[in-house]
Scaffold this active site. Structure first.
Site, mmCIF file in Angstrom:
data_model
loop_
_atom_site.group_PDB
_atom_site.id
_atom_site.type_symbol
_atom_site.label_atom_id
_atom_site.label_comp_id
_atom_site.label_asym_id
_atom_site.label_seq_id
_atom_site.Cartn_x
_atom_site.Cartn_y
_atom_site.Cartn_z
ATOM 1 N N GLU A 26 -63.076 -67.627 -12.111
ATOM 2 C CA GLU A 26 -62.639 -69.024 -11.957
ATOM 3 C C GLU A 26 -63.772 -69.903 -11.432
ATOM 4 O O GLU A 26 -64.795 -69.404 -10.958
ATOM 5 C CB GLU A 26 -61.443 -69.101 -11.003
ATOM 6 C CG GLU A 26 -61.748 -68.634 -9.598
ATOM 7 C CD GLU A 26 -60.824 -69.249 -8.539
ATOM 8 O OE1 GLU A 26 -60.730 -70.492 -8.496
ATOM 9 O OE2 GLU A 26 -60.217 -68.485 -7.769
ATOM 10 N N LYS A 87 -60.315 -80.555 -9.377
ATOM 11 C CA LYS A 87 -59.660 -79.249 -9.220
ATOM 12 C C LYS A 87 -58.512 -79.240 -10.227
ATOM 13 O O LYS A 87 -57.538 -79.971 -10.080
ATOM 14 C CB LYS A 87 -59.157 -79.088 -7.786
ATOM 15 C CG LYS A 87 -58.388 -77.800 -7.539
ATOM 16 C CD LYS A 87 -57.939 -77.704 -6.084
ATOM 17 C CE LYS A 87 -56.855 -76.656 -5.910
ATOM 18 N NZ LYS A 87 -56.252 -76.686 -4.573
ATOM 19 N N VAL A 107 -56.879 -70.487 -10.220
ATOM 20 C CA VAL A 107 -56.398 -69.207 -10.763
ATOM 21 C C VAL A 107 -55.464 -69.484 -11.951
ATOM 22 O O VAL A 107 -55.592 -68.871 -13.023
ATOM 23 C CB VAL A 107 -55.683 -68.376 -9.677
ATOM 24 C CG1 VAL A 107 -54.920 -67.208 -10.281
ATOM 25 C CG2 VAL A 107 -56.696 -67.871 -8.646
ATOM 26 N N ASP A 139 -44.542 -76.738 -0.882
ATOM 27 C CA ASP A 139 -45.898 -76.434 -1.342
ATOM 28 C C ASP A 139 -46.004 -74.977 -1.780
ATOM 29 O O ASP A 139 -46.192 -74.070 -0.977
ATOM 30 C CB ASP A 139 -46.918 -76.753 -0.239
ATOM 31 C CG ASP A 139 -48.354 -76.717 -0.764
ATOM 32 O OD1 ASP A 139 -48.547 -76.290 -1.918
ATOM 33 O OD2 ASP A 139 -49.269 -77.109 -0.017
ATOM 34 N N SER A 141 -48.050 -72.772 -4.730
ATOM 35 C CA SER A 141 -49.129 -72.880 -5.704
ATOM 36 C C SER A 141 -48.636 -72.623 -7.127
ATOM 37 O O SER A 141 -47.820 -71.727 -7.373
ATOM 38 C CB SER A 141 -50.225 -71.875 -5.383
ATOM 39 O OG SER A 141 -51.211 -71.887 -6.388
ATOM 40 N N ALA A 142 -49.180 -73.398 -8.062
ATOM 41 C CA ALA A 142 -48.882 -73.194 -9.486
ATOM 42 C C ALA A 142 -49.404 -71.832 -9.963
ATOM 43 O O ALA A 142 -49.001 -71.348 -11.023
ATOM 44 C CB ALA A 142 -49.500 -74.317 -10.318
ATOM 45 N N ASP A 143 -50.270 -71.213 -9.176
ATOM 46 C CA ASP A 143 -50.766 -69.870 -9.548
ATOM 47 C C ASP A 143 -49.603 -68.891 -9.739
ATOM 48 O O ASP A 143 -49.664 -67.998 -10.588
ATOM 49 C CB ASP A 143 -51.668 -69.295 -8.445
ATOM 50 C CG ASP A 143 -52.988 -70.041 -8.284
ATOM 51 O OD1 ASP A 143 -53.267 -70.942 -9.102
ATOM 52 O OD2 ASP A 143 -53.726 -69.715 -7.332
ATOM 53 N N LYS A 160 -54.367 -65.094 1.677
ATOM 54 C CA LYS A 160 -54.735 -65.437 3.059
ATOM 55 C C LYS A 160 -53.516 -65.784 3.870
ATOM 56 O O LYS A 160 -52.532 -66.294 3.342
ATOM 57 C CB LYS A 160 -55.622 -66.677 3.044
ATOM 58 C CG LYS A 160 -57.068 -66.394 2.858
ATOM 59 C CD LYS A 160 -57.832 -67.665 2.614
ATOM 60 C CE LYS A 160 -57.526 -68.307 1.309
ATOM 61 N NZ LYS A 160 -57.519 -67.553 0.124
HETATM 62 N N1 PSU Z 1 -58.325 -69.125 -2.231
HETATM 63 C C1 PSU Z 1 -59.636 -68.993 -1.860
HETATM 64 N N2 PSU Z 1 -60.563 -69.770 -2.450
HETATM 65 C C2 PSU Z 1 -60.230 -70.671 -3.414
HETATM 66 C C3 PSU Z 1 -58.857 -70.782 -3.817
HETATM 67 C C4 PSU Z 1 -57.943 -69.987 -3.198
HETATM 68 O O1 PSU Z 1 -59.957 -68.199 -0.992
HETATM 69 O O2 PSU Z 1 -61.120 -71.371 -3.903
HETATM 70 C C5 PSU Z 1 -58.503 -71.719 -4.936
HETATM 71 C C6 PSU Z 1 -58.159 -70.924 -6.204
HETATM 72 O O3 PSU Z 1 -58.719 -71.591 -7.306
HETATM 73 C C7 PSU Z 1 -56.652 -71.011 -6.261
HETATM 74 C C8 PSU Z 1 -56.420 -72.364 -5.684
HETATM 75 O O4 PSU Z 1 -56.118 -70.899 -7.562
HETATM 76 O O5 PSU Z 1 -57.347 -72.456 -4.605
HETATM 77 C C9 PSU Z 1 -55.004 -72.579 -5.211
HETATM 78 O O6 PSU Z 1 -54.851 -73.921 -4.900
HETATM 79 P P1 PSU Z 1 -53.387 -74.493 -4.624
HETATM 80 O O7 PSU Z 1 -52.984 -73.869 -3.335
HETATM 81 O O8 PSU Z 1 -53.611 -75.978 -4.511
HETATM 82 O O9 PSU Z 1 -52.557 -74.105 -5.798
HETATM 83 MN MN MN Z 2 -50.234 -76.654 -3.222
#
Ligand code: PSU
Ligand code: MN
Length: 306
Positions: A26, A87, A107, A139, A141-143, A160
Site C-alpha cells: 500500500e 488518502k 488497505v 468510526d 475503517s472501510a478496510d 494497534k
Molecule cells: N496503520 C498503520 N499505518 C498506516 C495505516 C494504518 O500502522 O499507515 C493506514 C492504512 O493505509 C490503513 C489506514 O488502511 O491507515 C486506515 O485508515 P482509516 O482508519 O481512516 O480507515
Molecule cells: Mn475512520
C-alpha cells in the site's frame, strides 16, 4: 475498458500473466503513515525484501488520476515527499480519477486495485479497524468491509490498540473474514506480539496459508483473510510505554476534535513523537517482517496454482 484506468507495471504484468508470485504494497503507509525520509527508505527496502524472498513487489497508488499497480522508485519518492496526495479509500476512487489527483491507497483501496490487476497477496503494517468509542463515533475503517468482500490476503502485524481490538475481531467474524495467527495463537497488537485476544486458527508455514487461501477462493467464499504476523521479539515495544503513548495520543485527538480519515495518521504521528521515534522503528521492522512472509505465501500460492 479496465486499461482506460489501470496501469500495471510491465514487470508486474509479466509476472501475473506467467502465474509468478507478486506481492501488493500500500502507499498510505508511505504518504500518511510515516515521515520523510524514513517512509521512502522503508518503501524501497520492502520491495527489496520481497525480491529476496522470490516474489515481485507491486506498490499501489494513483498518480495523476491513473491507477497504478507497481511503482517506479521516482513515483515512490514523489508519494513520500508531496503534500498533495489524498488518502484514498474506496469512496474516493471515482473522484481521484475524474479530477486527475494523486492518491495514496489505504488497505481497502490497495485490495481493490490488487484484485483488479490479479494480485492476491498483500503485505502491510497494520489494518484499520473499529476505533475505540465507535459506539458513539461510528468510526469503523472501510478496510474491514473490504476484507469482507475482496479476495486478497493481507499479511499484517495485527491491529494497534489505538483501535478496539476486540470489536475489530467481532466485526471480522460477523463478516466471515478468517483471522489467522502466523506462528501464534494470539492476534498480535502491532507494536507488541500479544493482544490478549485469540485467533481462529494458528498456522506455522506459508504453504498452510496458501492451501487455505486456495480452498477459500476455489469455493467462491468471497473476501480476504487477515494473517497476523507478530513483530519479531527484538523489535517489540515495552507494553506500558506503548500503552501510555496511545492513551495520551487518544486524549489529544479528542481534545483537538480529530475525526474521519485524519484520525489514524494523527494518532500514529503522536505516538511516534511521544515515544521519541521508537514506535516508528518498530513499525518499519514489522513491515519488513510481513513483506518476507507475504513473499513466501505468494510463492507457495503460485506453486499450488500451477
Ligand atoms: N496503520 C498503520 N499505518 C498506516 C495505516 C494504518 O500502522 O499507515 C493506514 C492504512 O493505509 C490503513 C489506514 O488502511 O491507515 C486506515 O485508515 P482509516 O482508519 O481512516 O480507515
Ligand atoms: Mn475512520
Amino acid at each position: 475498458m479496465l486499461e482506460k484506468y489501470l496501469q500495471v507495471h510491465p514487470e508486474v504484468k509479466k509476472a501475473i500473466e506467467a502465474g509468478e508470485p507478486v506481492v501488493a504494497l500500500e502507499s498510505t503507509i508511505i504518504s500518511h503513515g510515516m515521515p520523510y525520509p524514513k517512509n521512502v527508505e522503508m518503501a524501497k527496502n520492502v520491495s527489496k525484501i520481497i525480491r529476496e524472498n522470490g516474489a515481485i513487489p507491486a506498490t499501489i497508488a494513483i498518480i495523476d488520476g491513473v491507477l497504478k499497480v507497481g511503482l517506479t522508485e521516482e513515483e515512490i519518492e514523489f508519494l513520500g515527499t508531496s503534500k498533495d496526495v489524498v488518502k484514498a479509500s474506496r469512496r474516493d476512487l471515482p473522484f481521484i480519477i475524474s479530477k486527475k489527483l494523486n492518491g495514496a491507497t489505504t488497505v481497502a483501496t490497495t485490495m481493490i486495485l490488487a484484485d483488479l490487476a490479479g494480485v492476491k497477496v498483500f503485505a502491510t503494517g497494520g489494518i484499520g479497524g473499529v476505533h475505540r468509542g465507535a459506539q458513539e463515533t461510528f468510526d469503523i475503517s472501510a478496510d474491514l468491509q473490504e476484507l469482507a468482500n475482496t479476495d486478497v490476503a493481507v499479511i499484517c502485524a495485527g491491529a494497534k490498540s489505538i483501535l478496539d481490538i476486540g470489536l475489530t475481531l467481532e466485526y471480522l467474524e460477523t463478516n466471515g473474514v478468517p483471522v489467522i495467527g502466523f506462528g501464534t495463537d494470539e492476534f498480535p497488537a502491532f507494536y507488541t506480539r500479544k493482544s490478549g485476544f485469540g485467533v481462529d486458527y494458528r498456522v506455522d508455514s506459508p504453504m498452510e496459508v496458501a492451501t487455505a487461501l486456495k480452498a477459500k477462493w476455489d469455493l467462491n467464499l468471497k473476501g480476504g483473510m487477515v494473517i497476523g504476523n507478530p513483530i519479531p521479539n527484538e523489535f517489540e515495544m515495552d507494553y506500558d510505554t506503548i500503552t501510555n503513548a496511545i492513551e495520551t495520543a487518544l486524549k489529544e485527538a479528542e481534545e483537538n476534535n480529530i475525526a474521519g480519515k485524519k484520525v489514524t495518521p494523527f494518532l500514529l504521528d503522536k505516538v511516534k513523537t511521544i515515544t521519541a521515534g521508537k514506535s516508528l522503528e518498530s513499525n518499519i521492522e514489522l513491515v519488513y517482517n510481513n513483506a518476507k512472509i507475504a513473499a513466501q505465501i505468494a510463492k507457495d500460492l503460485a506453486d499450488i496454482n500451477k
